[in-house]
Design a protein around this motif. Structure first.
Motif, mmCIF file in Angstrom:
data_model
loop_
_atom_site.group_PDB
_atom_site.id
_atom_site.type_symbol
_atom_site.label_atom_id
_atom_site.label_comp_id
_atom_site.label_asym_id
_atom_site.label_seq_id
_atom_site.Cartn_x
_atom_site.Cartn_y
_atom_site.Cartn_z
ATOM 1 N N GLY A 1 0.819 -1.204 0.000
ATOM 2 C CA GLY A 1 0.000 0.000 0.000
ATOM 3 C C GLY A 1 0.852 1.251 0.000
ATOM 4 O O GLY A 1 1.916 1.315 0.597
ATOM 5 N N LYS A 2 0.369 2.265 -0.663
ATOM 6 C CA LYS A 2 1.098 3.523 -0.767
ATOM 7 C C LYS A 2 0.384 4.640 -0.024
ATOM 8 O O LYS A 2 0.530 5.801 -0.351
ATOM 9 N N GLY A 3 -0.442 4.317 0.934
ATOM 10 C CA GLY A 3 -1.149 5.327 1.699
ATOM 11 C C GLY A 3 -2.523 5.611 1.113
ATOM 12 O O GLY A 3 -3.062 4.839 0.330
ATOM 13 N N GLU A 4 -3.071 6.726 1.503
ATOM 14 C CA GLU A 4 -4.397 7.116 1.034
ATOM 15 C C GLU A 4 -4.361 7.468 -0.450
ATOM 16 O O GLU A 4 -3.460 8.144 -0.914
ATOM 17 N N ARG A 5 -5.370 7.009 -1.157
ATOM 18 C CA ARG A 5 -5.508 7.322 -2.574
ATOM 19 C C ARG A 5 -6.834 8.024 -2.791
ATOM 20 O O ARG A 5 -7.785 7.833 -2.042
ATOM 21 N N SER A 6 -6.871 8.795 -3.857
ATOM 22 C CA SER A 6 -8.129 9.463 -4.188
ATOM 23 C C SER A 6 -9.079 8.433 -4.804
ATOM 24 O O SER A 6 -8.688 7.325 -5.163
ATOM 25 N N GLU B 1 -10.484 8.639 -7.682
ATOM 26 C CA GLU B 1 -10.114 8.428 -9.087
ATOM 27 C C GLU B 1 -8.981 7.416 -9.215
ATOM 28 O O GLU B 1 -8.995 6.545 -10.088
ATOM 29 N N GLU B 2 -7.962 7.521 -8.347
ATOM 30 C CA GLU B 2 -6.846 6.573 -8.395
ATOM 31 C C GLU B 2 -7.311 5.166 -8.036
ATOM 32 O O GLU B 2 -6.892 4.189 -8.667
ATOM 33 N N SER B 3 -8.170 5.055 -7.045
ATOM 34 C CA SER B 3 -8.679 3.739 -6.646
ATOM 35 C C SER B 3 -9.488 3.099 -7.763
ATOM 36 O O SER B 3 -9.377 1.897 -8.007
ATOM 37 N N LEU C 1 -7.171 1.745 -10.452
ATOM 38 C CA LEU C 1 -6.468 0.514 -10.114
ATOM 39 C C LEU C 1 -7.219 -0.724 -10.583
ATOM 40 O O LEU C 1 -6.612 -1.726 -10.953
#
Length: 113
Positions: A85-90, A92-94, A97
């Protein structure tokens, strides 16, 4: 007991893992103490004229176990780097994925651009 394969194949696999480990440092793998130890141990336990050489079989089994460990650690690190995991995602990014896109709002009164 599972079939181990030939000792030469196990030695080649161990040397390949040494090359992978030393690729990051840039040093040749033949200059490492691990390489010298492996070559010394495999040369010391060559097959002799005896019918059963327990020390040679024991060394081969241990070498195959270490080879399995080194391959598994390398595969684990590759998977960890890919899926960690790279931390919190927006949102749109989620959505990106998993291959989805969010619907776009049409322009006009009351809608954000």
């Amino acid at each position: 007991m599972a079939v181990l394969g030939s000792p030469a194949r196990t030695l080649r696999g161990l040397l390949r893992e040494l090359r992978y480990l030393n690729a990051a440092t840039g040093r040749p793998y033949r200059d490492t103490p691990a390489y010298r130890y492996l070559m010394k141990a495999f040369r010391a336990h060559r097959v002799t004229s005896e019918k059963l050489c327990r020390a040679q079989h024991e060394l081969h089994f241990q070498a195959a176990a270490y080879l399995c460990l080194l391959r598994s650690v390398r595969a684990h690190l590759a998977l960890h780097q890919e899926f960690h995991g790279k931390g919190e995602r927006s949102v749109e990014e989620s959505a990106g994925l998993v291959g989805l896109q969010l619907p776009r709002q049409p322009g006009g009164k009351g809608w954000e651009p």
